[in-house]
Write a protein that holds these residues in place. Sequence first.
Motif, PDB file in Angstrom:
ATOM      1  N   LYS A  48     -40.153 -67.005  51.894  1.00  0.00           N
ATOM      2  CA  LYS A  48     -41.256 -66.975  50.930  1.00  0.00           C
ATOM      3  C   LYS A  48     -42.186 -65.780  51.176  1.00  0.00           C
ATOM      4  O   LYS A  48     -42.525 -65.049  50.247  1.00  0.00           O
ATOM      5  N   ILE A  49     -42.602 -65.607  52.421  1.00  0.00           N
ATOM      6  CA  ILE A  49     -43.502 -64.488  52.725  1.00  0.00           C
ATOM      7  C   ILE A  49     -42.744 -63.168  52.682  1.00  0.00           C
ATOM      8  O   ILE A  49     -43.257 -62.158  52.197  1.00  0.00           O
ATOM      9  N   GLY A  50     -41.507 -63.179  53.145  1.00  0.00           N
ATOM     10  CA  GLY A  50     -40.697 -61.959  53.132  1.00  0.00           C
ATOM     11  C   GLY A  50     -40.515 -61.400  51.734  1.00  0.00           C
ATOM     12  O   GLY A  50     -40.520 -60.174  51.534  1.00  0.00           O
ATOM     13  N   ALA A  51     -40.383 -62.282  50.747  1.00  0.00           N
ATOM     14  CA  ALA A  51     -40.224 -61.831  49.364  1.00  0.00           C
ATOM     15  C   ALA A  51     -41.489 -61.131  48.866  1.00  0.00           C
ATOM     16  O   ALA A  51     -41.412 -60.206  48.043  1.00  0.00           O
ATOM     17  N   ILE A  52     -42.644 -61.551  49.354  1.00  0.00           N
ATOM     18  CA  ILE A  52     -43.907 -60.954  48.917  1.00  0.00           C
ATOM     19  C   ILE A  52     -44.156 -59.608  49.600  1.00  0.00           C
ATOM     20  O   ILE A  52     -44.575 -58.641  48.959  1.00  0.00           O
ATOM     21  N   VAL A  53     -43.886 -59.553  50.906  1.00  0.00           N
ATOM     22  CA  VAL A  53     -44.154 -58.301  51.640  1.00  0.00           C
ATOM     23  C   VAL A  53     -42.946 -57.374  51.633  1.00  0.00           C
ATOM     24  O   VAL A  53     -42.987 -56.286  52.197  1.00  0.00           O
TER      25      VAL A  53
END
Length: 367
Positions: A154-159
Amino acid sequence: MKVLYVISTLKRTGPVNLYYNIIYSHNRESFEPVVLTLSPEGEFSRVKDFETLRVPVYSLNLSRLNLILNGRQKFKEILEEIKPDVINSCGVRPDILCALFAKKYKRVTYQQNYPYDDYSMLYGKPGYVLAYLQLQYIRRLNIIVACSHYIGKKIGAIVNKNLPVVSNGVIFGYKKFDNKELDEFRRKLSIMEGSVVFLFAGNLIPRKQPQVIVEAFNLLQKNTNKNIALIILGDGELIKQCKKIAANNPNIQFPGKVADVSPYMQIGHYYVSAALSEGLPVAVIEAMNHGMGVILSDIPQHAEFFKTRIDIGYLFKTGNSKSLQNTMSDALKADYSTISKNAINNVKENFTSEIMANEFEEIYSGL
């Protein structure tokens, strides 16, 4: 290598317990841990526990407002005094502080949730702003470490990065109370001898859905002839609603917040979590460490526990008290001793503080 751990306070919470577990298992011949807190300590602080580990504990000792007004300079001064080789931050304020004012240091953040889920449920619309800010600032840090594969994706997709995952872990094993002590503990809680005990421990907030657990237990009690009990540990905005649903049921206990959950887990059989969102909950790992089976809502974070060992308990449909009741009923019919052994082995093989510390040491050494 000197590693500075930055966190808001040392109040007994999941992230604080994780920092304690990492430091407890660090190779002290190669790594020197130091702790920095931002705010004054309050109730249930673990500062003495950290000091027992011979870890220096510094504090800015500032309120949230004073941190904004005066925190920058004091933070920089303490960093100059400590001279860390690596900084590991956990939490919104620690992450932002390190992103803005610790640029000359190697910085790691340990992400324990998906901010857009947790903060929106906790703060409403302002939570989305808070989540946006944190995710923007952690981009500036050297490495973002996720506590679960779900959080990493989830966070990897944003950053726009592939994030390393270090699963949360606990110190394997626990100090056992003798049978007489546990019998006395049960009596104080008015738990009948031979009862199967279901347990939840955490904040009684909408994200945790404790009212679903109480509703399911009431349904279960109407449809079983076995002696059963439910213990709800913690406090929060839903405590009154939970007690209203419980309707003075003598088999449902609300001890409130406690400093040590271990004795409750030692008399418990199944740990229940109905959460809508999590990181990788330490309470669930600690419950398995105590030999408890787990009954968990079928969110991806909970499902990760079943990818390493299948027969450790059950998943039920999130937000559905009837589904939870049916699952608890299945648990009453199961071979509990096998589930208990599998739960312990799941922790031993996948979720110990030693595994967690070793993986962080590899990350620090690679910076």
